[in-house]
Design an enzyme around this catalytic site. Sequence first.
Site, PDB file in Angstrom:
ATOM      1  N   TYR B 138       0.882  -1.174   0.000  1.00 17.16           N
ATOM      2  CA  TYR B 138       0.000   0.000   0.000  1.00 17.16           C
ATOM      3  C   TYR B 138       0.921   1.225   0.000  1.00 17.16           C
ATOM      4  CZ  TYR B 138      -4.218   2.556   1.757  1.00 17.16           C
ATOM      5  OH  TYR B 138      -5.297   3.384   1.929  1.00 17.16           O
ATOM      6  N   LYS B 166      -1.297  -1.346  -4.185  1.00 16.84           N
ATOM      7  CA  LYS B 166      -2.336  -0.334  -4.205  1.00 16.84           C
ATOM      8  C   LYS B 166      -1.628   1.005  -4.134  1.00 16.84           C
ATOM      9  CE  LYS B 166      -5.820   2.313  -2.273  1.00 16.84           C
ATOM     10  NZ  LYS B 166      -6.490   2.946  -1.158  1.00 16.84           N
ATOM     11  N   VAL B 212      -8.926   1.139  -6.722  1.00 21.88           N
ATOM     12  CA  VAL B 212      -9.398   1.061  -5.338  1.00 21.88           C
ATOM     13  C   VAL B 212      -9.849   2.463  -4.937  1.00 21.88           C
ATOM     14  CG1 VAL B 212      -8.800   0.262  -3.017  1.00 21.88           C
ATOM     15  CG2 VAL B 212      -7.593  -0.689  -4.976  1.00 21.88           C
TER      16      VAL B 212
END
Lengths: 311, 311, 311, 311
Positions: B138, B166, B212
């Site tokens: 992330y 992400k 996302v």
Amino acid sequence: MTMPAPLTGVVPPVCTPLTPEREVDVPSLLRLVDHLVDAGVHGLFVLGSSSEAAFLTDRQRRLVVETVVARAAGRLPVLAGAIDMTTPRVLDHVAAVTGAGADAVVATAPFYTRTHPAEIARHYRLIAERSPVPVVAYDIPVAVHTKLGADLVLDLAAEGVLAGLKDSSGDQAGFREVVTGARTRGVSGFSVLTGSELLVDSALAMGADGAVPGLANVDPAGYVRLYDLCRAGERDRARTEQERLCALFGMVSVGSADGRMGAGSSALGAFKTALRLRGVIACAATAEPQVPLSEGEAERVGRFLTAAGLL
Amino acid sequence: MTMPAPLTGVVPPVCTPLTPEREVDVPSLLRLVDHLVDAGVHGLFVLGSSSEAAFLTDRQRRLVVETVVARAAGRLPVLAGAIDMTTPRVLDHVAAVTGAGADAVVATAPFYTRTHPAEIARHYRLIAERSPVPVVAYDIPVAVHTKLGADLVLDLAAEGVLAGLKDSSGDQAGFREVVTGARTRGVSGFSVLTGSELLVDSALAMGADGAVPGLANVDPAGYVRLYDLCRAGERDRARTEQERLCALFGMVSVGSADGRMGAGSSALGAFKTALRLRGVIACAATAEPQVPLSEGEAERVGRFLTAAGLL
Amino acid sequence: MTMPAPLTGVVPPVCTPLTPEREVDVPSLLRLVDHLVDAGVHGLFVLGSSSEAAFLTDRQRRLVVETVVARAAGRLPVLAGAIDMTTPRVLDHVAAVTGAGADAVVATAPFYTRTHPAEIARHYRLIAERSPVPVVAYDIPVAVHTKLGADLVLDLAAEGVLAGLKDSSGDQAGFREVVTGARTRGVSGFSVLTGSELLVDSALAMGADGAVPGLANVDPAGYVRLYDLCRAGERDRARTEQERLCALFGMVSVGSADGRMGAGSSALGAFKTALRLRGVIACAATAEPQVPLSEGEAERVGRFLTAAGLL
Amino acid sequence: MTMPAPLTGVVPPVCTPLTPEREVDVPSLLRLVDHLVDAGVHGLFVLGSSSEAAFLTDRQRRLVVETVVARAAGRLPVLAGAIDMTTPRVLDHVAAVTGAGADAVVATAPFYTRTHPAEIARHYRLIAERSPVPVVAYDIPVAVHTKLGADLVLDLAAEGVLAGLKDSSGDQAGFREVVTGARTRGVSGFSVLTGSELLVDSALAMGADGAVPGLANVDPAGYVRLYDLCRAGERDRARTEQERLCALFGMVSVGSADGRMGAGSSALGAFKTALRLRGVIACAATAEPQVPLSEGEAERVGRFLTAAGLL
């Protein structure tokens, strides 16, 4: 015990000795507490940045507080960090560390989330409302990426929300604003402590109440001597002592100077290596994912100790 | 269920509805899952930044994962954030969320502590070693104040440490480097997902696997439509849809425009207010110490919904 | 005159009075020089940040140096900023200000361009090579977004490249490293000056040579008194004087407190308003595109002067 | 010539070839102009960051503009940077470059000084008021440490103050806000240009008017081809061309990858080395105090050219 108001003196942020398997090394931690208490420090701060609080699991954090509180045995106050991202999570830590006997809690501004002065004020008000013990603000922009403004801190102090400030911001002018402001606004019982190892004499000369120097793990007697000299108005001797400690502090760069590890790994590795070399703790391991010092770097730490008369 | 390799499509970071007392509002959370699944999203990401993971206690985090995993019932993968400062603490969350049924874990670089690429690499290797499910990196510098370098990510992907990225960095050129690098280096099964609500069409045009977007809580059907148009090569219609979503995204500033709250309070408050106005959740409360939106600000959120055809 | 080695004492960064049309107001500038010299300052620094050097055209810069050098008439050294982005442009300013009679030049690290320690070192070496007068390094990260490392400064001092440092970094620990390092490395004739208005007593207690405080435009006698008290070892009286000056410094926020202008507009506007209120300069105008203080803000500046006994 | 409104297409920021003595190499500059014009570029931008404007003296800047304007001979517009710290100094450059024939001026937000949106707006309004030619805003936070907000830019565009934006911020979401905003607000004749070499296809797909890619010095034909493919709606072929250029752009790190020089030295050194290797300019020297590429690094630049089919 009840935390003195204001808390004064030398309050080391206690390192957390680990075993090679990265569990809390309780016997070493007990020896470290003795090493600090015997040197005459005035309080102990566990679960701060120098304690690797950011790396300790909740279980390990609880063990640290219980161990240190038991050994301190009311002889001196034990402050405990409640280091987490936001209010609800910090409150869980407040419950845990006060359940384990801490005499005060130390909390930063919110981090990870993008915060705001109004949110920081609300954060501290909620913590103070729920904490059974006094709350100390921890200003550490290098970790949380927000600076606590002097006015915000003084307003919360005047309101009775904050019992003290641990300032690790490196912003000595801002620190002075809090020291002087607390005096001129007549905020009583509020403790202003510097976290800057290299500026303790300056901070005390401005009127600060004390210091929370990570390096005091390695040389607690030096910082107690420095504090006493400052209190006695022996400013030239204080400066000499401070400069000896500044030279000793050079150890924090042994690992990071060539860029192969971060400044945190290097500084904490150096402090723990120094404690091992001085015979206080058994193992210099730092928590994952920090990079350990090499043997050559550990030798260089030893040379700093020798130069400072500590080995 | 097993996470697809690579994971593709729209994977909303699921908001965490709270009661006025700031407890997880389970009925609202179930309705939110249905709202997303019914719109055709391809996965669910719980305990991310838009989920207020930084504000949820461990108990609340567990409840969220259990609730969402149960409702998803294997129909689509559930990724769960393991958001904490360093490896040992992250590993505790990995155990908790996988115990609660998460199909993958999502972890940031270390934060609070000063970190270093060598430490970040070690961090992810240790997490992958201990996690029973795939690990997604992330990248969110606004929260952790470190940027994951493209080479670091690609090396860890090639090693099999990371199953995806992400990217909430806002650095679209760096994102492209990962997308293209994964292709040219032949890293198979690695999923590159953008977290930028406003650049989903661009990201997919570059070859990204999915998105996302926090705003997909509010308009999941819009993002699914956008994804489908991009996949079908309908680029002009995709752009029109993306621009409608960009205009809708303007809601995130309703509270912060005049400086009375932080950008986080404003954005999360707007998303939750929109979900309440759309009848999905019962209460727009955000966790402490965030500043809530005023009534006037909530009305302005409503006007964004109306303009986007959602109210 | 030849600059003393080391330069010591109070060296105000001289404000540049402007007419309402934003031309250099020479009669006001002459009165300001007299105001400073009569108060006993030990040097004058023109074309620094407090002089609005960033706003002055080359023609105006030249006029300032000529005017001040002529009025100083060899009674005290005149240092001049050569503030520009990189070496070739700085060298043009070095030629101009030394042609106009400056006794030393003051230069920052490169800015606008992304720089590097090797490039900074080369920058100062080239300047020293071409400058007919001593070169002082100006460490001002808030302007140039690079911090001069203590080792870099000390190496260049030992090499004879730098004759001094003006430290406006706010990093008092780093400042101490230079002060102590110059002493322990035996670098002779090197002048370490603080630019921090609020820490002059601390800096001198550490062993600094002097100060370059912007606020000394407003109260030069106060800073000279502070310097003399520090030199005499009268530390308590020095602290009292310093605290009076700290309170006076509060004026810098009169315009920026509510966010309607930047910190630079506010601070420079306050200094110039104070000089106007004290009858030293004719007009408080600051250069474009700075926002001027309102009448109410000017009144508040006046209250700071009154409280400090200056009106 | 009059600048087209809006300006569209590929507008390379023209490198400034230097002799080994760091004087402007006029014959090489003329060859570079021919190299760009022959490839079909749509405009030329001199005295930007890639032109080393921050390093050129005023005399050199004037020579560059005169040389390029003369060679362009009205065949395509010549934009010139007026890069300096604040309004009065920028206005001097505006007079100089328009005196030398520039068709538009390009200016950043104020830097060195701490600025503020109100001051930036005033800055551009004053420049537009005094400039005989259109004014383009240059958003380059990496250099000036301020980001131009989309609303500020759009307001100034609507007011007629700004004729365009060169966006080198790397913030593609913010860029999109300007592109879309200019369309939805009906701001006519306003040109939105990306400075991101790696995102030209994305920017054009969003509706941008053109690009100002530094790498277009090295491969102008590639960027013109990319522009034409995008305009023709040939998106897949455009992506392939863009990815070839992305790979070529890897050359910018040949010097900085191991930390021995800054990113600026490395990127500009690589572009100039590539131009030398392609036979366009005589010498790859960059201005002082930049670190030059080594022979090995120059060879690696050559390998990037070969891989891209340019050598």
